[in-house]
Design a protein around this motif. Structure first.
Motif, PDB file in Angstrom:
ATOM      1  N   SER A 282      15.835  41.086  27.002  1.00  0.00           N
ATOM      2  CA  SER A 282      15.654  42.106  28.175  1.00  0.00           C
ATOM      3  C   SER A 282      16.456  42.067  29.268  1.00  0.00           C
ATOM      4  O   SER A 282      17.071  43.121  29.903  1.00  0.00           O
ATOM      5  CB  SER A 282      14.367  41.694  28.629  1.00  0.00           C
ATOM      6  OG  SER A 282      13.799  42.694  29.497  1.00  0.00           O
ATOM      7  N   THR A 283      16.788  40.956  29.919  1.00  0.00           N
ATOM      8  CA  THR A 283      17.627  40.649  30.763  1.00  0.00           C
ATOM      9  C   THR A 283      19.149  41.125  30.509  1.00  0.00           C
ATOM     10  O   THR A 283      19.832  41.708  31.387  1.00  0.00           O
ATOM     11  CB  THR A 283      17.857  39.064  31.324  1.00  0.00           C
ATOM     12  OG1 THR A 283      16.612  38.535  31.744  1.00  0.00           O
ATOM     13  CG2 THR A 283      18.962  38.835  32.288  1.00  0.00           C
TER      14      THR A 283
ATOM     15  N   ILE B 117      23.383  30.105  26.664  1.00  0.00           N
ATOM     16  CA  ILE B 117      24.007  28.878  26.425  1.00  0.00           C
ATOM     17  C   ILE B 117      23.739  27.908  27.720  1.00  0.00           C
ATOM     18  O   ILE B 117      23.516  28.284  28.939  1.00  0.00           O
ATOM     19  CB  ILE B 117      25.461  29.191  26.121  1.00  0.00           C
ATOM     20  CG1 ILE B 117      26.043  27.946  25.731  1.00  0.00           C
ATOM     21  CG2 ILE B 117      26.249  29.627  27.252  1.00  0.00           C
ATOM     22  CD1 ILE B 117      27.379  27.906  24.932  1.00  0.00           C
ATOM     23  N   ASP B 118      23.444  26.712  27.192  1.00  0.00           N
ATOM     24  CA  ASP B 118      23.465  25.860  28.459  1.00  0.00           C
ATOM     25  C   ASP B 118      24.402  24.804  28.793  1.00  0.00           C
ATOM     26  O   ASP B 118      25.601  25.173  28.275  1.00  0.00           O
ATOM     27  CB  ASP B 118      22.079  25.005  28.158  1.00  0.00           C
ATOM     28  CG  ASP B 118      22.188  23.842  27.006  1.00  0.00           C
ATOM     29  OD1 ASP B 118      23.420  23.524  26.592  1.00  0.00           O
ATOM     30  OD2 ASP B 118      20.904  23.296  26.500  1.00  0.00           O
ATOM     31  N   SER B 119      24.360  24.089  29.997  1.00  0.00           N
ATOM     32  CA  SER B 119      25.366  23.292  30.233  1.00  0.00           C
ATOM     33  C   SER B 119      25.925  22.011  29.228  1.00  0.00           C
ATOM     34  O   SER B 119      26.857  21.684  29.611  1.00  0.00           O
ATOM     35  CB  SER B 119      24.889  22.474  31.774  1.00  0.00           C
ATOM     36  OG  SER B 119      23.668  21.762  31.381  1.00  0.00           O
TER      37      SER B 119
ATOM     38  N   LEU C 111      21.796  29.693  22.034  1.00  0.00           N
ATOM     39  CA  LEU C 111      20.422  30.229  21.611  1.00  0.00           C
ATOM     40  C   LEU C 111      21.091  31.619  21.247  1.00  0.00           C
ATOM     41  O   LEU C 111      21.677  32.423  21.728  1.00  0.00           O
ATOM     42  CB  LEU C 111      19.648  30.694  22.829  1.00  0.00           C
ATOM     43  CG  LEU C 111      18.050  31.215  22.245  1.00  0.00           C
ATOM     44  CD1 LEU C 111      17.407  30.460  21.254  1.00  0.00           C
ATOM     45  CD2 LEU C 111      17.381  31.581  23.445  1.00  0.00           C
ATOM     46  N   GLY C 112      20.708  31.749  19.739  1.00  0.00           N
ATOM     47  CA  GLY C 112      21.086  33.160  18.897  1.00  0.00           C
ATOM     48  C   GLY C 112      20.174  33.632  18.670  1.00  0.00           C
ATOM     49  O   GLY C 112      19.111  33.561  19.367  1.00  0.00           O
TER      50      GLY C 112
ATOM     51  N   SER D  52      23.585  34.759  30.983  1.00  0.00           N
ATOM     52  CA  SER D  52      23.074  33.874  29.537  1.00  0.00           C
ATOM     53  C   SER D  52      23.550  32.561  29.711  1.00  0.00           C
ATOM     54  O   SER D  52      22.907  31.622  29.352  1.00  0.00           O
ATOM     55  CB  SER D  52      24.162  34.234  28.688  1.00  0.00           C
ATOM     56  OG  SER D  52      23.870  35.581  28.261  1.00  0.00           O
ATOM     57  N   TYR D  53      24.018  31.985  31.078  1.00  0.00           N
ATOM     58  CA  TYR D  53      24.356  30.576  31.166  1.00  0.00           C
ATOM     59  C   TYR D  53      23.021  29.869  31.934  1.00  0.00           C
ATOM     60  O   TYR D  53      22.572  30.406  33.133  1.00  0.00           O
ATOM     61  CB  TYR D  53      25.565  30.476  32.293  1.00  0.00           C
ATOM     62  CG  TYR D  53      25.876  29.012  32.332  1.00  0.00           C
ATOM     63  CD1 TYR D  53      26.619  28.253  30.943  1.00  0.00           C
ATOM     64  CD2 TYR D  53      26.004  28.460  33.418  1.00  0.00           C
ATOM     65  CE1 TYR D  53      27.015  26.995  31.269  1.00  0.00           C
ATOM     66  CE2 TYR D  53      26.302  26.849  33.520  1.00  0.00           C
ATOM     67  CZ  TYR D  53      26.892  26.311  32.435  1.00  0.00           C
ATOM     68  OH  TYR D  53      27.379  25.034  32.628  1.00  0.00           O
ATOM     69  N   VAL D  54      22.630  29.041  31.301  1.00  0.00           N
ATOM     70  CA  VAL D  54      21.172  28.451  31.737  1.00  0.00           C
ATOM     71  C   VAL D  54      21.161  27.089  31.724  1.00  0.00           C
ATOM     72  O   VAL D  54      22.067  26.513  31.096  1.00  0.00           O
ATOM     73  CB  VAL D  54      19.858  28.885  30.856  1.00  0.00           C
ATOM     74  CG1 VAL D  54      19.548  30.554  30.962  1.00  0.00           C
ATOM     75  CG2 VAL D  54      20.061  28.295  29.556  1.00  0.00           C
TER      76      VAL D  54
END
Length: 183
Positions: A12-13, A112-114, A119-120, A147-149
């Protein structure tokens, strides 16, 4: 946060994100500037969905191969005319896998994380393909800034990315100069 809940929020974001064009251009520009990209013999790409960076300006590169899903439900890469499949993404009409020695793979994502876990869409195609071919791939995830979490719940089968281009900036656990001899 559970993957399915994060996936819904992020899609959604991303669909409403208003800097997609600007960041897509920056991502393409960053890719074109990387020596590992310039020197790669094969580039495994993707045809972007509306929530993914538009890398289509690079598609005239003859090194590009595109994903398709086999009758066995696995992902492979090929060439040729692209057609829309039943899942809504473009794939080669002629589903013939093309062999290669080493390649960089441009990987789409929702988040995607640090730690460079992505996450696909939840089907596992990229994780399985990367796992089967890890010794001959350099993975570059492409992401919009939202997308960067901080952290994504990861499972044992999740593949860590080698590098990330987010909003046009490169992030990698290795210096890009360390990757030069990989190709």
């Amino acid at each position: 946060m559970e993957k399915s809940a994060l996936r819904k929020i992020m899609i959604s974001t991303l669909l409403s994100y208003n800097k997609k064009e600007e960041e897509s251009r920056a991502i393409c520009s960053t890719l074109l500037s990387l020596s590992i990209y310039k020197e790669a013999e094969t580039i495994l790409a993707f045809s972007p969905l509306k929530s993914e960076p538009d890398i289509s300006p690079l598609f005239n590169d003859p090194r590009f191969l595109f994903p398709f899903i086999t009758g066995e439900g696995e992902m492979e890469f090929g060439k040729g005319e692209l057609v829309t499949n039943s899942m809504g993404f473009m794939e080669p009409k002629d589903k013939k896998a093309i062999e290669y020695n080493k390649a960089i793979i441009l990987v789409p994502l929702i988040a995607i994380d640090s730690r460079f876990y992505r996450l696909g869409r939840g089907k596992g195609f990229y994780d399985r393909y990367i796992s089967r071919n890890r010794d001959r791939l350099f993975t570059i995830a492409l992401a919009f800034s939202p997308s960067y979490v901080e952290e994504i719940e990861s499972d044992s089968w999740d593949e860590r990315m080698d590098a990330l281009i987010v909003g046009g900036a490169i992030k990698t656990p290795l210096s890009i100069s360390e990757t030069g001899d990989w190709i």
